[in-house]
Design an enzyme around this catalytic site. Structure first.
Site, short mmCIF file in Angstrom:
data_model
loop_
_atom_site.label_atom_id
_atom_site.label_comp_id
_atom_site.label_asym_id
_atom_site.label_seq_id
_atom_site.Cartn_x
_atom_site.Cartn_y
_atom_site.Cartn_z
CB CYS A 593 7.12 -16.57 -9.68
SG CYS A 593 6.76 -16.66 -8.05
CD GLU A 669 6.44 -15.85 -13.64
OE1 GLU A 669 7.31 -15.45 -12.34
OE2 GLU A 669 5.17 -15.64 -13.01
C1 LIG Z 1 2.06 -14.25 -8.48
S1 LIG Z 1 0.96 -13.53 -8.46
C2 LIG Z 1 -0.36 -13.55 -9.79
C3 LIG Z 1 -1.29 -12.63 -10.77
C4 LIG Z 1 -2.03 -12.50 -11.49
N1 LIG Z 1 -1.97 -13.66 -12.95
C5 LIG Z 1 -0.46 -11.93 -12.31
O1 LIG Z 1 0.07 -12.37 -13.53
O2 LIG Z 1 -0.58 -10.07 -12.44
C6 LIG Z 1 0.05 -14.62 -7.34
C7 LIG Z 1 -1.27 -14.03 -7.03
O3 LIG Z 1 -2.18 -15.23 -6.13
C8 LIG Z 1 -3.36 -14.51 -5.23
N2 LIG Z 1 -3.15 -15.57 -4.34
C9 LIG Z 1 -2.65 -16.22 -2.93
N3 LIG Z 1 -3.01 -17.12 -2.63
C10 LIG Z 1 -4.03 -17.09 -2.48
C11 LIG Z 1 -5.50 -17.89 -2.75
N4 LIG Z 1 -4.77 -18.96 -1.56
N5 LIG Z 1 -6.45 -17.88 -3.74
C12 LIG Z 1 -6.28 -17.54 -4.65
N6 LIG Z 1 -5.67 -16.25 -4.73
C13 LIG Z 1 -4.72 -16.36 -4.43
C14 LIG Z 1 -2.42 -13.41 -5.00
O4 LIG Z 1 -3.04 -12.38 -4.25
C15 LIG Z 1 -1.98 -12.78 -6.22
O5 LIG Z 1 -2.49 -12.09 -6.19
#
Ligand SMILES: C[S@@+](CC[C@H](N)C(=O)[O-])C[C@H]1O[C@@H](n2cnc3c(N)ncnc32)[C@H](O)[C@@H]1O
Length: 682
Positions: A593, A669
């Site tokens: 994003c 995006e």
């Molecule tokens: C933009 S969202 C994408 C989620 C999924 N791919 C979707 O489209 O529904 C980013 C995700 O990264 C996770 N996140 C943030 N920091 C992270 C980290 N250090 N390690 C793993 N996941 C992480 C958040 O919890 C979130 O679910």
């Protein structure tokens, strides 16, 4: 050279007269003090490239505008502004404890890059020669005064970049498009950044791009949510493609020949009525401090933060939200009108759409009661040939929301991350499905069988793509709750947990109480069931920080593996990228994003070097509550300077394309598809 000006000569890197050291020192003086962090060192070569781009390869004479300190602080300087610094009455910068470093790929940094590029371009005369920097500049207008400016560019932040006739000063003006002449109120001069922030007042001469009859929201140009409502949708998509082009030019640190032409932005099927989640808010009672027990005496303004003030803009409707969410605004306003006296503080209200789908039998009637839960008292009912959707709005963060993408079902904690534009998810996930595997006939002896879904959330990619991966899919996300829901979603969609032992045929000579024929038939039936389920995919989800992933994928053959990445706005950290390069999957699909941090990370993968990933490295401080990308930035330690050891693995970009998840706004995006460069191809 005028007093107060700093002159910096930038030359292509092959020119020896400008060493990295003196370039750094000069630029450090002309840029915002916050940029004297590692984040700035990271961006300096991009700045060189931006300058080289406008320079056409020759030297650029960059001179920021004269200091605006003498113009006085002006009235009304209480409001904070990105990149702005509070000033005392003598125009001196006040030290502020809350001040955060400029975050990589943030609104502030993107704006600064665009301003710097425009400043550099305006120093080049039409014939490409550097313009004399001694041209006398008029004094800057008083802060608070009203002036007319011409919008010459649009920043990737969605703001117009404008100039006043006879002056090189750049004004950052929201809600204005190139070709507009607009009346603005000068808000604040930012001498270190080289621009002035101005508030939009009115259009005095409209751009040919502008048609105000397109604007569907009465709060447009007050609310900070949308920037593009005056533009034709095709023009919005063109602008968003340009944002992606500029992101790769300014943030990837890649030479142009390594970046393919950015493909056209795919539009959203719905351009209004698409947002499935909003979070309007209201402030605490006026005059009430942190510990005040005094409740609201009247209904407070309830809505969103306006562009030009800290006081919340009272909003009755938001036409980019779905019908259900719009009804939720009305419902919450009515509730607040009665209950305001219960609140001694401000609050943010969640409005999240949820769908209950009831299939129709073949003759079109709703399937018999008893097999289906009774339909809720829905605010919106959607009928199709095969089902009826009952849509309600959820306000409880911990309640479960349900959404459908084609026939896939997704449940989520209502307050957790899930993509906010449901209408674009079918074409978006179809695009990923079409491109997730290497194209037929591409190099690589083995077929790709495994999917790694990094930053998986509640399983969007694992679940919609798993059928293509007979070896199975493994997802990882830091939010424990999202992973619980990912597992549940996988089951709801018929995927099989990888820990489930595969049915093995009965061994010869093994004893069984059942007659042999019956046992064989049962085993065969079970195998068939397993095979049918495995056709939907096999999954495993891990709740952990993304870099931990690489401990769990040792059994995956990288030649047979594709990794999908969808990190929060800050992008991937150095540890993750280093390990990704070490693991070296055959193909990477990077969804983001924030196309600026995506371009930065893709640059790292294409160079095969992690050295330059900076300020957010080592930041594992992200929690579920920061899941939408507002995670804190921790300054990188010196150890990030260490060159990674990735065994010479690097990637090439197959394609880059934007998707318009947020019509009417400046957001886009990005989807970048990369292939590992194998030996012999170099
Ligand atoms: C933009 S969202 C994408 C989620 C999924 N791919 C979707 O489209 O529904 C980013 C995700 O990264 C996770 N996140 C943030 N920091 C992270 C980290 N250090 N390690 C793993 N996941 C992480 C958040 O919890 C979130 O679910």
């Amino acid at each position: 050279m005028l007093p107060g000006r700093i002159r910096v000569f930038l030359r292509p890197s092959s020119t020896s007269s400008c060493t990295p050291l003196n370039l750094t020192l000069s630029l450090t003086r002309i840029c915002h003090s916050q940029l004297r962090t590692r984040a700035f060192f990271w961006s300096r070569s991009r700045f060189t490239m931006a300058m080289a781009a406008v320079d056409g390869g020759g030297g650029v004479n960059y001179a920021p505008p004269p200091s605006a300190g003498a113009a006085g602080a002006g009235p009304g300087t209480k409001r904070s502004h990105p990149g702005g610094q509070r000033q005392n009455k003598f125009g001196k910068k006040m030290r502020s404890k809350q001040k955060k470093p400029v975050q990589e790929g943030s609104h502030d940094e993107v704006l600064l890059m665009d301003v710097q590029t425009l400043l550099a371009a305006s120093k080049i005369s039409d014939d490409g020669a550097a313009a004399a920097d001694s041209a006398v500049q008029p004094p800057l207008p008083e802060q608070g005064s009203e002036i007319e400016v011409d919008v010459v560019e649009m920043s990737s932040t969605g703001d117009g970049l404008a100039k006043q006739k006879g002056s090189d000063q750049i004004y950052v003006v929201p809600f204005a498009v190139p070709g507009d002449t607009v009346k603005v109120k000068v808000y604040r001069h930012l001498p270190d950044e080289g621009y002035t922030v101005a508030d939009f007042i009115s259009v005095t001469k409209p751009s040919p791009l502008r048609d105000d009859s397109r604007i569907q929201c009465k709060y447009f140009a007050k609310c900070s949510g949308c920037q593009f409502q005056m533009l034709d949708y095709a023009e919005q998509l063109r602008r968003k493609r340009q944002i992606v082009v500029k992101a790769y030019r300014n943030f990837s640190q890649l030479p142009p020949e390594l970046v393919p032409d950015v493909l056209d932005t795919i539009g959203s099927p719905l351009q209004y009525n698409y947002r499935t989640k909003l979070t309007p808010h209201f402030d605490g009672p006026p005059g009430g401090g942190r510990h005040s027990k005094k409740p609201h005496q009247e209904m407070p303004p309830f809505g969103f933060t306006p562009k030009t003030s800290r006081r919340i803009l009272d909003i009755e409707d938001c036409p980019i939200a779905t019908e259900t969410v719009r009804k939720g605004i009305t419902q919450e306003r009515e509730r607040l009108a009665v209950e305001f006296g219960k609140y001694t503080r401000g609050a943010t209200i969640l409005l999240r759409e949820s769908t209950q789908r009831v299939p129709k039998s073949q003759n079109g009637s709703i399937e018999s009661a008893g097999t289906q839960p009774s339909p809720p008292a829905a605010s919106v009912v959607v009928e199709t040939d095969t089902y009826t959707d009952y849509k309600t709005v959820i306000t409880d963060q911990n309640a479960t929301s349900t959404e459908y993408i084609d026939d896939f079902i997704f449940t989520n904690p209502a307050g957790a991350f899930f993509q906010n534009n449901n209408s674009i998810l079918p074409p978006f996930t179809a695009y990923i499905r079409e491109h997730i595997l290497p194209p037929a006939g591409s190099s690589g002896a083995k077929p790709v069988r495994n999917l790694i879904d990094a930053y998986s959330g509640s399983g969007l990619f694992t679940i919609t793509q798993a059928a293509l991966f007979p070896g199975g899919s493994i997802g990882i996300d830091i939010a424990e709750k999202s992973i619980q829901f990912a597992r549940r979603n996988a089951e709801l969609n018929g995927l099989v947990a990888m820990s489930t032992p595969s049915p093995s045929p009965p061994r010869r000579g093994s004893r069984s109480n059942s007659p042999p024929a019956a046992a064989a038939a049962a085993a065969a039936r079970k195998q068939e069931e397993e095979a049918a389920a495995a056709a939907k995919g096999r999954y495993r989800f891990i709740a952990a920080d993304a870099p931990e992933l690489f401990k769990s994928v040792a059994r995956y053959d990288p030649d047979e593996t594709v990794v999908v990445l969808d990190p929060p706005r800050k992008g991937c950290d150095a540890s993750f990228l280093r390990q990704l390069l070490q693991f070296a999957p055959r193909r990477v699909v990077y969804v983001s994003c924030n196309v600026h941090t995506q371009a930065r990370d893709v640059g790292v993968l294409v160079r095969g070097e992690v050295e330059d990933v900076a300020a957010n490295s080592n930041n594992t401080n992200t929690s579920a509550t920061t899941a939408e990308g507002e995670a804190n930035t921790v300054e990188a330690g010196e150890d990030n300077k260490k060159k990674n050891k990735t065994g010479g693995v690097r990637y090439e970009i197959e394609s880059i394309r934007g998707f318009d998840f947020f019509p009417q706004t400046g957001h886009v995006e990005g989807v970048a598809i990369l292939n590992r460069v194998d030996a012999g191809k170099e």
